[in-house]
Design a protein around this motif. Structure first.
Motif, mmCIF file in Angstrom:
data_model
loop_
_atom_site.group_PDB
_atom_site.id
_atom_site.type_symbol
_atom_site.label_atom_id
_atom_site.label_comp_id
_atom_site.label_asym_id
_atom_site.label_seq_id
_atom_site.Cartn_x
_atom_site.Cartn_y
_atom_site.Cartn_z
ATOM 1 N N VAL A 39 0.851 -1.187 0.000
ATOM 2 C CA VAL A 39 0.000 0.000 0.000
ATOM 3 C C VAL A 39 0.890 1.242 0.000
ATOM 4 O O VAL A 39 1.825 1.333 0.805
ATOM 5 C CB VAL A 39 -0.929 0.011 1.236
ATOM 6 N N PRO A 40 0.674 2.225 -0.862
ATOM 7 C CA PRO A 40 1.481 3.454 -0.847
ATOM 8 C C PRO A 40 1.486 4.102 0.531
ATOM 9 O O PRO A 40 0.463 4.126 1.223
ATOM 10 C CB PRO A 40 0.797 4.338 -1.887
ATOM 11 N N VAL A 41 2.624 4.650 0.918
ATOM 12 C CA VAL A 41 2.809 5.110 2.291
ATOM 13 C C VAL A 41 1.836 6.235 2.656
ATOM 14 O O VAL A 41 1.356 6.314 3.790
ATOM 15 C CB VAL A 41 4.280 5.548 2.518
ATOM 16 N N GLY A 42 1.526 7.124 1.713
ATOM 17 C CA GLY A 42 0.587 8.199 2.011
ATOM 18 C C GLY A 42 -0.803 7.671 2.319
ATOM 19 O O GLY A 42 -1.451 8.100 3.279
ATOM 20 N N ILE A 43 -1.282 6.702 1.510
ATOM 21 C CA ILE A 43 -2.602 6.109 1.747
ATOM 22 C C ILE A 43 -2.605 5.335 3.061
ATOM 23 O O ILE A 43 -3.543 5.436 3.862
ATOM 24 C CB ILE A 43 -2.985 5.180 0.579
#
Length: 457
Positions: A39-43
Motif C-alpha cells: 500500500v502506498p505510504v501516504g494512503i
C-alpha cells in the motif's frame, strides 16, 4: 487504607498486556501495510489515522458507561475482563490477511479488524486509567503505582516491538500475534484479581453524559495537561512510527561491533527496542524518586529536556554503521522516555481529586476518556505526518525487503525521528513551565501537604 506492595505491582501488571497492542498499532501497522501489502505510504498513513480517529469517538462513551456501571465486581472490572478478549481477537485478525487479495481488499480487511482491536483497547484502557483515581488518593502511592505500571509497560513494549517482529520473521505476523495473546489476556485478568480487595467506588455515578463531561472540562488544569501530553505523544509517536524505516535504512551495521551478532540474530529493530526497554526499566525507580524530590512537573521537565538533547545527538550520529553505539543511545533514550511514560500518568489522577472535592461526584471514567483523547489524537496524527513527510521527499514503498531511496528521502526520515520530535518536545516543555505549573499550583493548593502533594505538581 494504604495499598500493599502486591496491589501496587498487580495494578501495574495490566499495562503489560495493554501496551503490546499500543506498540503494535504505533510501530507495525503502517509498516505492515506499506512493506508487506504494497500500500502506498501516504494512503497507509491516512488509513491508519482514520481508524485511530474513530477510536477516539468511543472513548467518551466507554468512560461514561463505566462510571455508570454497577456490579459486584465494581465499575471497571467487567469492562476490562471482556475488553482484553476483543482487543486480542482484533490484533490477530488484522495480521491475518488472506493471500491473493488486491490492495483495496487488503485495506478493508486490515481496517475492519483494526477497528475491532481498538474498540477492545478502549474497553480496557479507559476503566484501567480510572482505577488510578479510585483505589488511592495518596499522590506518592500513585507515583509508585505508576512506576510499577511503566516497568511492566516496558516489558509490553519489548514484546510488541521486539518479540512480535522477531517471531513474525520466522512464522508470520498472524501466528506471532496469536502466540502473545495469552500473555495479554493473562496480564489483565491477573491484575484484576490482585486488586480485588483494594478500595473502589461501588456506587454508579448518577450524572448524565453532558453533566459528566461538563465537570471534566471545567477542570482547567486537567484540560491543559491533556493538551500538553498530546503534544509530547506526537513527538514520541513520530519516533516510534519511523523506527522500522530507520532500522532498515539508517542503521546499517558493519558487522564487526560488539552487538553485531545480536543484531543479526534478532534484527536491528528488535535490538533497538530491547535497548530502549532496558533503559526504560532501569529508569522507573529514578523517576519516582525525582518526582518526590523535584515535584512531578519538575521531574517531567528535566526528563523531556534530556530527551531533546539526546535526539539532537542521535541526529548527528545517523546514518550509522555501528549498531552497538546506536543501541547504547537507545538505552539512554529509554531512560529519558521513562519520564514521559511515567510522570504524566501519575499527575492526572491528582487532578481528578479537584473535581471530586468540588462536586462530590466520582467520574474517573470520564476523566480517563478525556485523558486518552490527547494521546490517541497524537497517535492518530503521527502516522499521517510521517507518511506525508516521507512521501513529499519521494519515499518509495515496497512489498518486502529494502528498495533504494533518494538522499532527500533518507534526510527526511532522519529529521522525522530526531529534530522534528525534539522541536515538538520543546513546545511541551514551555507549556508545562509557563502555563500548566502555575495553574495546577493554584488548583491543588487547597489540598495541603498532608496528602503528600505540593504545589510543584
Amino acid at each position: 487504607m494504604a495499598l500493599s506492595l502486591g496491589q501496587k505491582a498487580g495494578w501495574g501488571l495490566a499495562d503489560m498486556g495493554v501496551v503490546v497492542f499500543v506498540v503494535v498499532k504505533q510501530l507495525l501497522v503502517l509498516t505492515y501495510l506499506t512493506a508487506y501489502l504494497g500500500v502506498p505510504v501516504g494512503i497507509a498513513g491516512f488509513v491508519t489515522t482514520a481508524v485511530l480517529v474513530f477510536d477516539m469517538i468511543t472513548d467518551p462513551l466507554v468512560g461514561y458507561l463505566s462510571d455508570r456501571t454497577q456490579s459486584r465486581f465494581g465499575r471497571r472490572a467487567p469492562w476490562m475482563f471482556f475488553g482484553v478478549l476483543v482487543m486480542s481477537l482484533g490484533m490477530v485478525g488484522l495480521f491475518s490477511v488472506p493471500a491473493g487479495l488486491g490492495m483495496g481488499a487488503n485495506l478493508v480487511w486490515v481496517v475492519a479488524f483494526f477497528v475491532v482491536a481498538t474498540i477492545g483497547f478502549t474497553m480496557v484502557a479507559i476503566p484501567y486509567g480510572a482505577q488510578s483515581g479510585e483505589i488511592t488518593q495518596d499522590t506518592k502511592e500513585r507515583s509508585a503505582m505508576t512506576g510499577f505500571r511503566m516497568a511492566f509497560a516496558s516489558i509490553g513494549i519489548l514484546i510488541g516491538g521486539a518479540v512480535i517482529p522477531g517471531l513474525a520473521g520466522s512464522m508470520g505476523y498472524a501466528m506471532a500475534a496469536l502466540l502473545v495473546t495469552p500473555l495479554m489476556i493473562g496480564a489483565v485478568w491477573l491484575s484484576l484479581w490482585s486488586i480485588r480487595k483494594a478500595p473502589r467506588v461501588e456506587q454508579a455515578a448518577q450524572v448524565n453524559l453532558t453533566g459528566m463531561f461538563g465537570l471534566v472540562f471545567a477542570n482547567k488544569a486537567f484540560v491543559v495537561l491533556v493538551l500538553l501530553y498530546g503534544v509530547m505523544t506526537l513527538a514520541i509517536a513520530m519516533i516510534t512510527a519511523g523506527l522500522p524505516f530507520a532500522a532498515l535504512y539508517l542503521i546499517i551495521d558493519s558487522g564487526d561491533t560488539l552487538l553485531s551478532g545480536a543484531a543479526a540474530a534478532l534484527t536491528t529493530l528488535s535490538l533497538m527496542f530491547a535497548a530502549f526497554v532496558i533503559g526504560s526499566i532501569l529508569s522507573q525507580a529514578l523517576w519516582v524518586l525525582l518526582s518526590h524530590r523535584l515535584g512531578k512537573v519538575g521531574a517531567l521537565v528535566l526528563g523531556l529536556s534530556l530527551y531533546v538533547v539526546l535526539l539532537y545527538a542521535l541526529y548527528t550520529m545517523l546514518p550509522s554503521v555501528n549498531v552497538t553505539v546506536i543501541a547504547g543511545m537507545f538505552v539512554l533514550a529509554g531512560m529519558t522516555n521513562g519520564a514521559y511514560q511515567q510522570i504524566p500518568w501519575a499527575i492526572y489522577p491528582d487532578l481528578m481529586d479537584i473535581t471530586r472535592r468540588d462536586s462530590g461526584v466520582a467520574i474517573e471514567g470520564a476523566f480517563s476518556a478525556v485523558w486518552l483523547f490527547g494521546q490517541k489524537l497524537a497517535n492518530a496524527v503521527a502516522p499521517a505526518v510521517l507518511g506525508l513527510t516521507l512521501a513529499a521527499a519521494g519515499w518509495q514503498e515496497a512489498t518486502g525487503g529494502v528498495v533504494p531511496q533518494s538522499a532527500d528521502a533518507l534526510q527526511a526520515l532522519q529529521m522525522a525521528i530526531t529534530l522534528i520530535p525534539a522541536g515538538i518536545l520543546i513546545v511541551a516543555i514551555l507549556g508545562l513551565v509557563m502555563i500548566y505549573r502555575p495553574m495546577a499550583g493554584r488548583a491543588l493548593a487547597g489540598f495541603g501537604d498532608h496528602r503528600g502533594h505540593t504545589c510543584r505538581g
